[in-house]
Design a protein around this motif. Structure first.
Motif, PDB file in Angstrom:
ATOM      1  N   LEU A  26      55.785  74.737   6.618  1.00  0.00           N
ATOM      2  CA  LEU A  26      56.616  73.548   6.824  1.00  0.00           C
ATOM      3  C   LEU A  26      57.671  73.377   5.726  1.00  0.00           C
ATOM      4  O   LEU A  26      58.524  72.508   5.820  1.00  0.00           O
ATOM      5  N   GLY A  27      57.577  74.186   4.667  1.00  0.00           N
ATOM      6  CA  GLY A  27      58.539  74.090   3.578  1.00  0.00           C
ATOM      7  C   GLY A  27      58.427  72.791   2.798  1.00  0.00           C
ATOM      8  O   GLY A  27      59.430  72.231   2.374  1.00  0.00           O
ATOM      9  N   ILE A  28      57.192  72.337   2.613  1.00  0.00           N
ATOM     10  CA  ILE A  28      56.937  71.075   1.903  1.00  0.00           C
ATOM     11  C   ILE A  28      56.347  71.400   0.536  1.00  0.00           C
ATOM     12  O   ILE A  28      55.490  72.279   0.423  1.00  0.00           O
ATOM     13  N   GLY A  29      56.764  70.676  -0.475  1.00  0.00           N
ATOM     14  CA  GLY A  29      56.197  70.847  -1.809  1.00  0.00           C
ATOM     15  C   GLY A  29      54.718  70.455  -1.825  1.00  0.00           C
ATOM     16  O   GLY A  29      54.284  69.614  -1.039  1.00  0.00           O
ATOM     17  N   ILE A  30      53.971  71.059  -2.726  1.00  0.00           N
ATOM     18  CA  ILE A  30      52.530  70.832  -2.826  1.00  0.00           C
ATOM     19  C   ILE A  30      52.210  69.348  -3.042  1.00  0.00           C
ATOM     20  O   ILE A  30      51.352  68.792  -2.375  1.00  0.00           O
ATOM     21  N   GLY A  31      52.906  68.715  -3.960  1.00  0.00           N
ATOM     22  CA  GLY A  31      52.662  67.298  -4.249  1.00  0.00           C
ATOM     23  C   GLY A  31      52.933  66.402  -3.056  1.00  0.00           C
ATOM     24  O   GLY A  31      52.150  65.497  -2.754  1.00  0.00           O
ATOM     25  N   ASP A  32      54.040  66.667  -2.367  1.00  0.00           N
ATOM     26  CA  ASP A  32      54.374  65.874  -1.175  1.00  0.00           C
ATOM     27  C   ASP A  32      53.315  66.058  -0.097  1.00  0.00           C
ATOM     28  O   ASP A  32      52.882  65.093   0.538  1.00  0.00           O
ATOM     29  N   LEU A  33      52.893  67.305   0.114  1.00  0.00           N
ATOM     30  CA  LEU A  33      51.890  67.577   1.144  1.00  0.00           C
ATOM     31  C   LEU A  33      50.557  66.916   0.785  1.00  0.00           C
ATOM     32  O   LEU A  33      49.903  66.334   1.654  1.00  0.00           O
ATOM     33  N   GLN A  34      50.166  66.978  -0.480  1.00  0.00           N
ATOM     34  CA  GLN A  34      48.928  66.325  -0.903  1.00  0.00           C
ATOM     35  C   GLN A  34      48.973  64.836  -0.582  1.00  0.00           C
ATOM     36  O   GLN A  34      47.999  64.276  -0.075  1.00  0.00           O
ATOM     37  N   TYR A  35      50.089  64.190  -0.875  1.00  0.00           N
ATOM     38  CA  TYR A  35      50.231  62.768  -0.618  1.00  0.00           C
ATOM     39  C   TYR A  35      50.103  62.466   0.877  1.00  0.00           C
ATOM     40  O   TYR A  35      49.339  61.583   1.277  1.00  0.00           O
ATOM     41  N   HIS A  36      50.832  63.204   1.705  1.00  0.00           N
ATOM     42  CA  HIS A  36      50.801  62.939   3.145  1.00  0.00           C
ATOM     43  C   HIS A  36      49.423  63.230   3.739  1.00  0.00           C
ATOM     44  O   HIS A  36      48.945  62.472   4.592  1.00  0.00           O
ATOM     45  N   LEU A  37      48.771  64.288   3.291  1.00  0.00           N
ATOM     46  CA  LEU A  37      47.432  64.580   3.804  1.00  0.00           C
ATOM     47  C   LEU A  37      46.431  63.519   3.370  1.00  0.00           C
ATOM     48  O   LEU A  37      45.540  63.151   4.132  1.00  0.00           O
ATOM     49  N   TYR A  38      46.587  63.027   2.152  1.00  0.00           N
ATOM     50  CA  TYR A  38      45.730  61.947   1.677  1.00  0.00           C
ATOM     51  C   TYR A  38      45.858  60.733   2.595  1.00  0.00           C
ATOM     52  O   TYR A  38      44.865  60.146   3.026  1.00  0.00           O
ATOM     53  N   ARG A  39      47.107  60.366   2.924  1.00  0.00           N
ATOM     54  CA  ARG A  39      47.339  59.222   3.813  1.00  0.00           C
ATOM     55  C   ARG A  39      46.784  59.491   5.211  1.00  0.00           C
ATOM     56  O   ARG A  39      46.175  58.616   5.814  1.00  0.00           O
ATOM     57  N   LEU A  40      46.980  60.686   5.740  1.00  0.00           N
ATOM     58  CA  LEU A  40      46.472  61.025   7.071  1.00  0.00           C
ATOM     59  C   LEU A  40      44.946  60.995   7.101  1.00  0.00           C
ATOM     60  O   LEU A  40      44.349  60.565   8.094  1.00  0.00           O
ATOM     61  N   GLU A  41      44.301  61.438   6.008  1.00  0.00           N
ATOM     62  CA  GLU A  41      42.840  61.384   5.957  1.00  0.00           C
ATOM     63  C   GLU A  41      42.351  59.940   5.858  1.00  0.00           C
ATOM     64  O   GLU A  41      41.363  59.580   6.489  1.00  0.00           O
ATOM     65  N   LYS A  42      43.046  59.108   5.095  1.00  0.00           N
ATOM     66  CA  LYS A  42      42.679  57.694   4.990  1.00  0.00           C
ATOM     67  C   LYS A  42      42.801  56.994   6.343  1.00  0.00           C
ATOM     68  O   LYS A  42      42.016  56.112   6.666  1.00  0.00           O
ATOM     69  N   GLU A  43      43.802  57.399   7.124  1.00  0.00           N
ATOM     70  CA  GLU A  43      44.013  56.825   8.456  1.00  0.00           C
ATOM     71  C   GLU A  43      43.113  57.478   9.507  1.00  0.00           C
ATOM     72  O   GLU A  43      43.200  57.135  10.686  1.00  0.00           O
ATOM     73  N   LYS A  44      42.280  58.434   9.068  1.00  0.00           N
ATOM     74  CA  LYS A  44      41.331  59.156   9.922  1.00  0.00           C
ATOM     75  C   LYS A  44      42.020  59.912  11.064  1.00  0.00           C
ATOM     76  O   LYS A  44      41.493  60.025  12.163  1.00  0.00           O
ATOM     77  N   LYS A  45      43.197  60.450  10.769  1.00  0.00           N
ATOM     78  CA  LYS A  45      43.922  61.253  11.754  1.00  0.00           C
ATOM     79  C   LYS A  45      43.662  62.744  11.566  1.00  0.00           C
ATOM     80  O   LYS A  45      43.852  63.525  12.487  1.00  0.00           O
ATOM     81  N   VAL A  46      43.246  63.127  10.354  1.00  0.00           N
ATOM     82  CA  VAL A  46      42.874  64.512  10.065  1.00  0.00           C
ATOM     83  C   VAL A  46      41.653  64.503   9.155  1.00  0.00           C
ATOM     84  O   VAL A  46      41.327  63.479   8.549  1.00  0.00           O
ATOM     85  N   PHE A  47      40.996  65.665   9.075  1.00  0.00           N
ATOM     86  CA  PHE A  47      39.930  65.846   8.093  1.00  0.00           C
ATOM     87  C   PHE A  47      40.025  67.273   7.571  1.00  0.00           C
ATOM     88  O   PHE A  47      40.655  68.127   8.186  1.00  0.00           O
TER      89      PHE A  47
END
Length: 63
Positions: A26-47
Motif C-alpha cells: 500500500l506504500g504506507i509508512g510503518i508508523g502510519d500503518l501501526q496507527y491505523h491498524l490500532y484503530r481498526l483493531e479497537k473498532e473490532k474491524k480487524v484482528f
C-alpha cells in the motif's frame, strides 16, 4: 478515515497478509500503518495473530 477504509478493504481482499507486506504493497509508512491498524483493531474491524516473528492480519469474522 479514507486511508483506513483503503487498508480495511485491502485486508478483506487478502486475509492473512503480514504487516510488512501490507505496508509495502500500500506504500504506507510503518508508523502510519501501526496507527491505523490500532484503530481498526479497537473498532473490532480487524484482528491479528503473531506466529513466530510475523504478524498476520485478518478481517473481523474471518475463520
Amino acid at each position: 478515515m479514507e486511508r483506513r477504509n483503503e487498508i480495511l478493504q485491502y485486508i478483506k481482499s487478502r486475509p492473512g497478509i503480514t504487516f510488512r507486506e501490507l505496508a509495502r504493497e500500500l506504500g504506507i509508512g510503518i508508523g502510519d500503518l501501526q496507527y491505523h491498524l490500532y484503530r481498526l483493531e479497537k473498532e473490532k474491524k480487524v484482528f491479528s495473530r503473531k506466529l513466530g516473528k510475523r504478524r498476520y492480519i485478518f478481517p473481523a469474522g474471518f475463520e
